[in-house]
Design a protein around this motif. Structure first.
Motif, PDB file in Angstrom:
ATOM      1  N   GLU A  86       9.616   7.166  10.279  1.00 10.56           N
ATOM      2  CA  GLU A  86      10.069   8.507   9.916  1.00 10.56           C
ATOM      3  C   GLU A  86       9.161   9.169   8.888  1.00 10.56           C
ATOM      4  N   GLN A  87       8.566   8.398   8.002  1.00  6.93           N
ATOM      5  CA  GLN A  87       7.634   8.948   7.008  1.00  6.93           C
ATOM      6  C   GLN A  87       6.258   8.353   7.291  1.00  6.93           C
ATOM      7  N   SER A  88       5.699   8.766   8.420  1.00  7.66           N
ATOM      8  CA  SER A  88       4.522   8.092   8.970  1.00  7.66           C
ATOM      9  C   SER A  88       3.206   8.472   8.316  1.00  7.66           C
ATOM     10  N   ASP A  89       3.229   9.421   7.353  1.00  9.77           N
ATOM     11  CA  ASP A  89       1.966   9.825   6.736  1.00  9.77           C
ATOM     12  C   ASP A  89       1.644   9.023   5.482  1.00  9.77           C
TER      13      ASP A  89
ATOM     14  N   VAL B 222       8.173   3.460   1.901  1.00  3.44           N
ATOM     15  CA  VAL B 222       8.782   2.180   2.253  1.00  3.44           C
ATOM     16  C   VAL B 222       8.535   1.141   1.170  1.00  3.44           C
ATOM     17  N   ALA B 223       7.360   1.212   0.525  1.00  5.17           N
ATOM     18  CA  ALA B 223       7.056   0.266  -0.545  1.00  5.17           C
ATOM     19  C   ALA B 223       8.000   0.475  -1.733  1.00  5.17           C
ATOM     20  N   GLU B 224       8.254   1.756  -2.086  1.00  7.85           N
ATOM     21  CA  GLU B 224       9.144   2.050  -3.216  1.00  7.85           C
ATOM     22  C   GLU B 224      10.594   1.705  -2.887  1.00  7.85           C
TER      23      GLU B 224
ATOM     24  N   THR C 292       1.119   2.586  11.381  1.00  6.05           N
ATOM     25  CA  THR C 292       1.397   1.865  12.618  1.00  6.05           C
ATOM     26  C   THR C 292       2.899   1.603  12.684  1.00  6.05           C
ATOM     27  N   GLU C 293       3.362   1.190  13.851  1.00  9.20           N
ATOM     28  CA  GLU C 293       4.749   0.734  13.943  1.00  9.20           C
ATOM     29  C   GLU C 293       4.895  -0.554  13.129  1.00  9.20           C
ATOM     30  N   ALA C 294       6.121  -0.955  12.872  1.00  8.96           N
ATOM     31  CA  ALA C 294       6.374  -2.234  12.211  1.00  8.96           C
ATOM     32  C   ALA C 294       6.089  -3.343  13.219  1.00  8.96           C
TER      33      ALA C 294
END
Length: 648
Positions: free
Chosen positions: A417-420, A425-427, A472-474
């Motif tokens: 969803e936040q692909s840029d 995701v890290a936070e 990339t995708e997970a």
């Protein structure tokens, strides 16, 4: 007796692994692969039936797991390469072709043939009785320990044996004619005496000096430019979610740790083991009743004697015990026995004894035992304080496993969803953003962690990742580990500037020109030698064979052994490319090398090789019959991606 289960569990690994490796039953394909893009893409077709991308993936994963079972210490990342995956596809196609041939030919495995396999195959020797029949109870116990059933094992064996029949008529009936075998063995093992004169290109390097124009022409030659291309690379950043990352965010209260200790105290208790002497009076359950009665009476008499004088146990055992393995040691079993190691009745009696106490007579399938406890070890409970750290790690690990699925779902959604950027995701999950420069399209030797995953690198070099710099995708880079990456800089493969590779170009040109000089002088020497073949070379004679080439290049040995020998001496020239040139003067044919191989064994090996060649030829014919077509798999689209990005 108490080694039975352990022994058969070990043996079963040798029984199952060859069958599973030759297994022709695909394991189930999990939903993850079914949902992936291209999962239903046909990668090959056999006899009108498609082989899907998902089936190929499943077959490859199955082979990886089989390698893991056989060689647990091998780094399996070395196997996850495009070459190995293509090899897996070739093997899957071959299996489907053989299956089609077996079906069309009506091949099947009868009960009699299956029983013959049981009786004759050495893998099943531990499960065969004296009369050659299989003890199914022992086999079922061993098979169950590996998570299978005998019925399932037999089904795989039937399929394997049926498919063997497709080529058995070829591989099992080859007889190589004596004349053909002799000619082939001569070619393989013949020795010849020869003189060899080398014109080494390195010796001519000081005699050449390429000009700037020569260097530029060599560099611009399209045939050479591949030598000076840089490798396609990407600089990336990536984040990893695994059990350790989830575990870091978990805290456990002291009360919960103590509760876990109390509920699992058996895990922190050292298993009790006991050392024993015993006397055996043999009388198996199949013995006549009179024999059983006499044996019991004798055992009871000895037991009554020993209760009165337990110190005499060793002497009584030496004189009376019918256990050949322990009698001479006074009945000493010479090993500590834990619960679960031996016969239940024997175990119950043993663990009820006090030190030096003599047991009542114990009835077992082998006969009648009398036991005397010698020593006890274990049984101690470790304190909470001594195992606290171990418990905390275990509890956190269990909680991490239960929470991983939720974290994985959040990880997957966020990177999409936040692909840029990978920062969100890290936070959110408290993960570290790592970086790597010069990442290549395929895993490199020595690579570790997620960067050793071919799946992740495939995603990194996808068109969306390279062109749009999106996450990339997970990607599942190993069990319980997801990784997402983002390209920060892309460096396509390109010809490096002449200024950067000038020294490299010059070195190659020097080698080329030096080899040309060596070839010119070698060819002149060859012409002179052919004009006067009787004139010996100023070189010592050497004996050559394919088995003993000495320090000569293989091309020189092959040319020496292939040269016509009807008229000797014979002279041949050998172009060694960049290495230079060689002129060979053959003086004698010495016959086969006597130490290479036993003639009978060599003949058998040749017949086997001939059979394999015929089998391969038959397989090619079957491929044509069943109209095999291997389509370019979806993965090859990455080549188009590279060209597209490079052009931009």
């Amino acid at each position: 007796m108490f080694e039975t289960i352990r022994s058969y569990s070990r043996v079963l690994m040798y029984v199952l692994v060859p069958l599973i490796i030759g297994s022709f039953v695909l394991v189930g394909v999990d939903s993850y692969f079914n949902l992936r893009d291209g999962a239903n893409h046909a990668v090959a077709k056999v006899d009108g039936h498609d082989i899907k991308q998902s089936e190929w993936d499943a077959w490859f994963r199955q082979q990886i797991e089989q390698f893991r079972a056989q060689a647990p210490n091998v780094d399996l990342r070395m196997l996850e390469t495009p070459e190995m995956k293509r090899q897996a596809l070739d093997e899957l196609v071959r299996e489907r072709v053989m299956r089609a041939a077996a079906d069309k030919g009506g091949y099947n495995t009868s009960d009699e043939r299956l029983l013959a396999f049981y009786r004759n195959d050495p893998q099943f020797a531990p499960f065969r009785g004296p009369d050659g029949t299989i003890d199914r109870a022992r086999l079922e116990m061993a098979v169950a320990a590996q998570g299978m059933s005998v019925k399932g094992l037999e089904q795989r064996m039937r399929e394997m044996l049926a498919l063997r029949q497709v080529t058995l008529g070829l591989t099992g009936s080859v007889t190589a004619p004596d004349a053909t075998t002799s000619t082939a063995l001569d070619a393989l093992f013949q020795q010849r005496e020869a003189q060899v004169e080398r014109f080494d290109a390195k010796a001519y390097a000081t005699k050449v000096n390429p000009t700037d124009a020569d260097i530029e022409a060599y560099y611009k030659d399209a045939a050479h430019q591949a030598q000076f291309r840089s490798i396609e690379q990407a600089d990336i950043e990536y984040v990893v979610l695994d059990l350790d990352a989830v575990k870091k965010g978990i805290t456990v209260s002291e009360d919960d740790l103590k509760k876990y200790y109390t509920e699992n105290v058996k895990r922190y208790t050292v298993a009790e083991e006991r050392k024993v002497r015993h006397i055996l009076i043999k009388a198996g359950t199949s013995a006549p009743e009179a024999e059983r009665t006499a044996a019991r009476t004798k055992a009871e008499a000895l037991q009554a004697e020993l209760v009165k004088a337990p110190a005499t146990f060793a002497d009584v055992a030496r004189k009376n015990s019918q256990d050949a393995g322990t009698a001479e040691r006074g009945g000493d079993v010479d090993a500590f026995i834990a619960k679960g190691d031996t016969d239940p009745a024997y175990e119950t009696a043993l663990f009820a004894l006090k030190p030096n106490e003599v047991s009542p007579v114990v009835v077992t399938p082998e006969g009648f035992y009398i036991l005397q406890l010698q020593a006890v070890k274990g049984g101690d409970v470790r304190s909470f304080e001594s195992v606290r750290a171990e418990i905390e790690d275990e509890v956190k690990k269990q909680l991490a496993q239960s929470r991983y699925a939720e974290a994985a779902n959040e990880f997957t959604n966020t990177v999409y969803e936040q692909s840029d950027s990978l920062k969100p995701v890290a936070e959110k999950l408290k993960l570290e953003v790592k970086t790597a420069k010069g990442v290549l399209r395929t895993p490199q030797q020595g690579a570790d962690g997620p960067l050793a995953s071919a799946k992740l690198l495939e995603a990194v070099f996808s068109s969306d990742s390279l062109q749009n710099k999106r996450n990339t995708e997970a990607v599942e880079t190993k069990a319980n580990q997801l990784t997402a990456a983002r390209v920060t800089a892309y460096h396509p493969a390109a010809v490096r500037p002449l200024a950067e590779v000038r020294d490299q170009v010059k070195a190659r040109l020097v080698a080329q020109q030096a080899a040309a000089l060596a070839r010119k002088e070698g060819e002149a020497r060859l012409a002179a030698a052919k004009a006067a073949p009787a004139t010996a070379f100023d070189k010592p004679a050497v004996t050559l064979s394919r088995a003993k080439p000495g320090d000569l290049p293989r091309d020189v040995v092959d040319a020496t052994l292939k040269a016509p020998s009807a008229s000797l001496p014979a002279v041949v020239g050998v172009d060694l490319g960049d290495q230079g040139y060689a002129v060979v003067r053959i003086t004698k044919v010495l016959g086969r090398d006597p130490v290479v191989a036993d003639p009978k064994q060599a003949s058998a090996q040749y017949a086997q090789a001939w059979g394999a060649a015929e089998s391969d030829a038959y397989y090619e014919a079957l491929k044509s019959r069943f109209k095999v077509k291997v389509m370019a798999p979806a993965a090859t689209a990455e080549e188009k991606t590279t060209d597209t990005v490079a052009s931009k």
